[in-house]
Structure formats: structure tokens, C-alpha cells
Design a protein around this motif. Structure first.
Motif, PDB file in Angstrom:
ATOM      1  N   UNK A  53     -56.421  52.270  30.963  1.00 31.82           N
ATOM      2  CA  UNK A  53     -56.297  51.059  31.775  1.00 31.82           C
ATOM      3  C   UNK A  53     -55.259  51.257  32.872  1.00 31.82           C
ATOM      4  N   UNK A  54     -54.183  51.917  32.539  1.00 26.16           N
ATOM      5  CA  UNK A  54     -53.172  52.177  33.564  1.00 26.16           C
ATOM      6  C   UNK A  54     -53.723  53.128  34.622  1.00 26.16           C
ATOM      7  N   UNK A  55     -54.485  54.103  34.196  1.00 26.39           N
ATOM      8  CA  UNK A  55     -55.104  55.013  35.164  1.00 26.39           C
ATOM      9  C   UNK A  55     -55.976  54.245  36.146  1.00 26.39           C
ATOM     10  N   UNK A  56     -56.518  53.145  35.684  1.00 29.80           N
ATOM     11  CA  UNK A  56     -57.347  52.332  36.570  1.00 29.80           C
ATOM     12  C   UNK A  56     -56.513  51.312  37.339  1.00 29.80           C
ATOM     13  N   UNK A  57     -55.208  51.412  37.195  1.00 32.87           N
ATOM     14  CA  UNK A  57     -54.331  50.600  38.019  1.00 32.87           C
ATOM     15  C   UNK A  57     -54.040  49.219  37.477  1.00 32.87           C
ATOM     16  N   UNK A  58     -54.470  48.925  36.267  1.00 30.42           N
ATOM     17  CA  UNK A  58     -54.158  47.614  35.693  1.00 30.42           C
ATOM     18  C   UNK A  58     -52.665  47.503  35.434  1.00 30.42           C
ATOM     19  N   UNK A  59     -52.130  46.332  35.672  1.00 29.07           N
ATOM     20  CA  UNK A  59     -50.727  46.096  35.351  1.00 29.07           C
ATOM     21  C   UNK A  59     -50.584  45.912  33.852  1.00 29.07           C
ATOM     22  N   UNK A  87     -58.880  42.328  39.377  1.00 29.40           N
ATOM     23  CA  UNK A  87     -58.099  43.530  39.643  1.00 29.40           C
ATOM     24  C   UNK A  87     -58.688  44.350  40.780  1.00 29.40           C
ATOM     25  N   UNK A  88     -59.998  44.440  40.789  1.00 27.90           N
ATOM     26  CA  UNK A  88     -60.622  45.239  41.840  1.00 27.90           C
ATOM     27  C   UNK A  88     -60.368  44.603  43.199  1.00 27.90           C
ATOM     28  N   UNK A  89     -60.240  43.307  43.229  1.00 28.82           N
ATOM     29  CA  UNK A  89     -59.943  42.646  44.505  1.00 28.82           C
ATOM     30  C   UNK A  89     -58.560  43.073  44.994  1.00 28.82           C
ATOM     31  N   UNK A  90     -57.623  43.149  44.057  1.00 31.54           N
ATOM     32  CA  UNK A  90     -56.279  43.596  44.422  1.00 31.54           C
ATOM     33  C   UNK A  90     -56.326  45.035  44.925  1.00 31.54           C
ATOM     34  N   UNK A  91     -57.054  45.864  44.197  1.00 26.50           N
ATOM     35  CA  UNK A  91     -57.175  47.264  44.612  1.00 26.50           C
ATOM     36  C   UNK A  91     -57.733  47.359  46.022  1.00 26.50           C
ATOM     37  N   UNK A  92     -58.769  46.612  46.268  1.00 25.34           N
ATOM     38  CA  UNK A  92     -59.407  46.704  47.579  1.00 25.34           C
ATOM     39  C   UNK A  92     -58.496  46.191  48.689  1.00 25.34           C
ATOM     40  N   UNK A  93     -57.696  45.198  48.358  1.00 27.65           N
ATOM     41  CA  UNK A  93     -56.751  44.702  49.359  1.00 27.65           C
ATOM     42  C   UNK A  93     -55.718  45.778  49.683  1.00 27.65           C
ATOM     43  N   UNK A  94     -55.248  46.440  48.653  1.00 26.04           N
ATOM     44  CA  UNK A  94     -54.289  47.515  48.890  1.00 26.04           C
ATOM     45  C   UNK A  94     -54.902  48.622  49.728  1.00 26.04           C
ATOM     46  N   UNK A  95     -56.133  48.954  49.379  1.00 23.42           N
ATOM     47  CA  UNK A  95     -56.813  50.003  50.126  1.00 23.42           C
ATOM     48  C   UNK A  95     -56.931  49.620  51.592  1.00 23.42           C
ATOM     49  N   UNK A  96     -57.316  48.399  51.832  1.00 30.45           N
ATOM     50  CA  UNK A  96     -57.481  47.954  53.214  1.00 30.45           C
ATOM     51  C   UNK A  96     -56.159  48.055  53.966  1.00 30.45           C
ATOM     52  N   UNK A  97     -55.100  47.659  53.288  1.00 35.22           N
ATOM     53  CA  UNK A  97     -53.799  47.695  53.930  1.00 35.22           C
ATOM     54  C   UNK A  97     -53.391  49.134  54.249  1.00 35.22           C
TER      55      UNK A  97
END
Lengths: 150, 150
Positions: A53-59, A87-97
Motif C-alpha cells: 500500500x505504501x508503494x502505491x503511495x497510500x498514506x 487516492x488516485x485523484x491525489x496522485x494525479x493532482x501531484x503528477x499534474x503539478x
DNA sequence: CTTGACCTTCCAACGATGGCAAGGGGCATT
DNA sequence: AATGCCCCTTGCCATCGTTGGAAGGTCAAG
């Protein structure tokens, strides 16, 4: 199984196992007479779950939720899906940034001669010489206000 | 100019200005008789530079290098370009890592019914039930060991 | 019995930022 | 002059996940 062996078997460091225990992410471990923590294969299984789960970036907080769903036989997969989707929404926001940063920087780098002269469009952009408007939004093309954790 | 005004004019919070001073990123500010820090337009200019660099994801350490190049009239643009290029590589690595996570998660989410039944491919993947090899690399298709700061 | 590898706890650090608290300055209005 | 309000000062704590170290106990092999 000692903590070191559990760590190796799971890929979670002994340090982190103790930390997770301390913060309540995992239950307090049994102890041997020596005082050493004693782990079972099921514990290792849980550690692997956490690591994945951490590898997938979950807090850690999200993992807490995932773990309780994992242990809940009457769970609804919709709950899991909701957490993952958030969570994927957060990931995608980070990616966009990050992409925004990367692209801006790429443009600047492409404009920089990279020779022995001091003139440098990268520094010039960082200066952002626009003495102009303290009024409202910054001059166009900027990278924008990034408040989010990146 | 007081610190609050400099903060507003530059977009760097007063807190951070003090922090940057404390950590040596910027020189110690002059003080008025009252003890208040006193800033000039040149200082604000520097703060804007710092903020812009942070917006581009540069670390404080990198900004330190950029600032000294900025102040160095005999600089070589190649030095600036080198820092920026190194940074963009880091950004791209982070992006790649996040994308990997996002894609993996997206796949899992797509497979999850998201209904009231407990069966959930997301949790199943996190379990990573492969009891198999503590030997070497984990089973294929995994997200891989992410050591890098993401 | 000694040695070295392991375990224990506790404390600190990282990076960048926000928050809170206690005390003083600056200025405008009574 | 005094009051009130906002800004400034310092300092400490929290975040978040992880790593490091120090000081000391345990275990197993030599």
C-alpha cells in the motif's frame, strides 16, 4: 519470528514495524520471555500488505482504513474503491503539478545556451522581473500557486 | 519595509523569510531601532526569486546554489543549466514513479465492482498473496521498489 | 567466557511550513 | 496621554514517514 526476520520477509524495516506498532497501525506484538517481539506468518502477511500500500503511495491514515476493511469480512468493495479513487485523484493532482514544473523548466533549459557566458534565461525567469502588478494574479504563463503537497 | 509588507510583496510568508534568514539562505536582515527587520526592494526581489524557484520545485539547497549564481556576475550559464537539468531529472523521476502508482491503481480500480459485496481485487492485489520467493525480485508486474522521494 | 549479531527503548534529525503564545512597537483615534 | 488594534519579536511544537544513533540487554556460536 524476531523482528529482523519479519522485516526481511516483509520488506518493512524493523524500525518501521516498531513505529507502526507505536502509532497503532498494527496491534501490539506478543513478546517472548526475552522481551523480543514475536511475529507470525500472518503478521508478515500484514506487513507485506502495508508495504504494498505504501508503494502505491497510500498514506498511513489511508492504510489504516484499508487494513480495517481487509480484516472486515462483511466489507463492501465500494468502500475500498472509494478510498482508492480518492487516492488516485491525489496522485494525479501531484503528477499534474510536477508536470507543470517540469515543462516550464524544460522550456527554460531549452532556451539556455549553457556556455561560459553569464546570460541565462533560467535566472531571468526566476527573477520574474515584472515589477508590475501586486494586483491580483501573476503574469501569465507562470507555474501558478502550488499549495498542494508535491 | 517591515517583514509583513515584504512578505506580501514577494509572496513568501513572513515565517519563511525568518526561516530562510535563520538557515542562512538569505543574509541577516538589517534592523530598525525598534528591532523590526527592515527590507529593501532588492530584498523583495530576492524573495520573489526564491519563491519562483520553489514554485518550480527546487529544494532550498538548490536555491542556495541558484542564488549564488544569480549574484555572480561572472557566472557561466552552463552552471545554471546543469542545476536545472539535474532538477528536471528528479522531477521526471518523481513523475514516473507517481504515474506508475496511478496506473497500477487505475487498473485495480477498474477491476473492482465497487458494490456491496466484499470481494475486491484492490485488496487482493495489496495482499500480494505470492507466498513464493523471498529470493530476489518480487513477482512481475509489481510497482517495484520505490526508494526515491515521491 | 567472549564475541558479534541481534534485540530493546528513547531521542533526534530531516524539509518546509503552519500554528500558538507571550511580550513589545507603531500608529490612529478618543 | 491613554486606549485599542495590528504588526513585530522570539521560541517552541506539530506535521509526515523514515532513518540514524546511543546505551544497554539477549542469544547463539566459537
Amino acid at each position: 519470528m524476531n523482528i529482523g526476520q519479519a522485516a526481511k520477509a516483509s520488506g518493512v524495516s524493523a524500525k518501521m514495524i516498531r513505529y507502526y506498532e507505536q502509532t497503532g497501525l498494527i496491534p501490539v506484538a506478543d513478546r517472548k520471555e526475552s522481551g523480543y517481539r514475536d511475529y507470525s506468518d500472518a503478521d508478515v502477511h500484514r506487513f507485506r500488505f502495508i508495504r504494498r500500500a505504501r508503494d502505491l503511495g497510500f498514506s498511513v491514515a489511508e492504510i489504516q482504513d484499508l487494513l480495517s476493511l481487509w480484516n472486515d469480512r462483511s466489507r463492501q468493495s465500494a468502500d475500498v474503491k472509494r478510498i482508492a479513487s480518492a487516492h488516485i485523484a491525489v496522485l494525479n493532482a501531484r503528477i499534474a503539478s510536477l508536470r507543470q514544473m517540469s515543462e516550464t523548466l524544460q522550456t527554460l533549459i531549452a532556451c539556455c545556451a549553457g556556455d561560459n557566458r553569464p546570460d541565462c534565461p533560467i535566472l531571468m525567469d526566476l527573477e520574474e522581473t515584472s515589477e508590475a502588478p501586486p494586483t491580483g494574479v501573476r503574469s501569465a504563463g507562470g507555474v501558478g500557486q502550488l499549495k498542494s503537497r508535491v
